[in-house]
Design an enzyme around this catalytic site. Structure first.
Site, PDB file in Angstrom:
ATOM      1  CE  LYS A 199      20.916  27.960 -13.283  1.00  0.00           C
ATOM      2  NZ  LYS A 199      19.488  28.125 -13.590  1.00  0.00           N
ATOM      3  CD  GLN A 253      17.040  26.274 -15.800  1.00  0.00           C
ATOM      4  OE1 GLN A 253      17.693  26.244 -14.769  1.00  0.00           O
ATOM      5  NE2 GLN A 253      17.134  27.277 -16.655  1.00  0.00           N
ATOM      6  CG  ASP A 276      15.666  30.556  -9.706  1.00  0.00           C
ATOM      7  OD1 ASP A 276      16.850  30.866  -9.928  1.00  0.00           O
ATOM      8  OD2 ASP A 276      15.068  29.633 -10.286  1.00  0.00           O
TER       9      ASP A 276
END
Ligand code: NAP
Length: 292
Positions: A54, A98, A121
């Site tokens: 990412k 994460q 997200d």
């Protein structure tokens, strides 16, 4: 049947090129570079690899990026404090924490602490609710990336029967929601299956589209797929492979070799859904920067 590949790698590069062009335009205009931050707790190798991809992708499209790494023994309050700092920091347009987090940290509490306007997200309940209502918001990157992939290959899903296997909040649930929405692609009739589904095969055999988000290598076999189906393999599973230097390799939830010949379209693993997830995270970050 000769199948065609839904090539996530090349589609992701196409999306990233579009984003880079837009970033270059903004910089030429004197605007700020979009800035994505990632919080990585612990030393899970898969999480480290995902976050690494990412951050690398951010740099490729001209975003600023920050990586905040902490040991597994960090307290829940310390994680919440990091989230609070990122919420307040005007330099940061969007950020991700994460998952999975270590078991002593309540993931839901952390997700709900993220400012919904920086929740790239799309996991915050406010954004999940907006997505379910068909309102403009951040959509979770993996299912939204699959929709972009279907769109890129001009696959008209209207009226199709989609069978989604999995009901996680990050893949199965939002995938079902997006496929049944009144959009293009979308407008599917959706059946959602999970570990308590009876006779899974009777459902998958009816599917025009199968989305496999199970986390079990080669779980979907050729006898479960009807001729001409579209198969999207979300799974990322590490299996042992003595022929590789590392002794292992990544594989999906679908027995690609035997299933592909029955399909009209199928995603490979790697090179299918994974790169689309990253491209969509970048799109969401650009959108977060737009909101400033
Ligand atoms: P998850 O939270 O573990 O969910 C797996 C789902 O599969 C659950 O809903 C589970 O049902 C269902 N399931 C398990 N065994 C089953 C069975 N025998 N029959 C039918 N359903 C069954 O996993 P996830 O986070 O959704 O991820 C799924 C896979 O996608 C994993 O391999 C993950 O690594 C991968 N992934 C890939 C990307 C990407 O970018 N490519 C992104 C995210 C995840 P229950 O709910 O009943 O337990």
């Amino acid at each position: 049947m000769s199948y065609k590949l839904l090539d996530g790698k090349s589609t992701s590069l196409f999306v990233q090129e579009e984003i880079k062009t837009e970033v270059d335009r903004r910089i030429a205009n004197g605007d700020k570079r979009p800035h994505l931050a990632a919080v990585l707790i612990g030393d899970d190798p898969a999480s480290k690899a995902y976050v690494g991809h990412k951050v690398k992708a951010c740099n490729k499209v001209g975003f600023d990026s920050s990586l905040i790494e902490r040991n597994t023994n960090i307290s829940e309050q310390e994680v919440l404090d990091i989230v609070s700092e990122l919420n307040k920091n005007p330099e940061i347009d969007g950020f991700i924490v994460q998952l999975p987090l270590p078991s002593h940290i309540d993931s839901q509490k952390v997700i709900e602490a993220v400012d919904p306007s920086k929740d790239v997200d799309g996991f915050h309940p406010e954004n999940v609710g907006k997505m379910s209502l068909g309102l403009d918001t951040f959509k979770p990157a993996t299912p939204a990336g699959i929709m972009t992939l279907l769109n890129h290959y001009e696959i008209d899903t209207e009226g199709m029967h989609a069978v989604v296997i999995g009901r996680s909040d990050i893949v199965g649930n939002p995938m079902s929601s997006l496929l049944r929405s009144n959009t293009s692609p979308g407008n599917c009739t959706v059946t959602q299956c999970h570990s308590r589904t009876k006779d899974l095969k009777s459902h998958t055999l009816q599917a025009d589209i199968i989305i496999a988000a199970i986390g079990k290598p080669h779980f979907i076999t050729d006898d479960m797929v009807k001729d001409g189906a579209i198969v999207v393999d979300v799974g990322i599973n590490r299996i042992s492979d003595p022929s590789k230097k590392s002794g292992s390799r990544l594989t999906g939830d679908v027995d690609f070799e035997n299933v592909a010949p029955k399909c009209s379209w199928i995603t490979p693993v790697p090179g299918g859904v994974g790169p689309m997830t990253i491209a969509t995270l970048l799109q969401n970050t650009l959108k977060a920067a737009d909101g400033k």
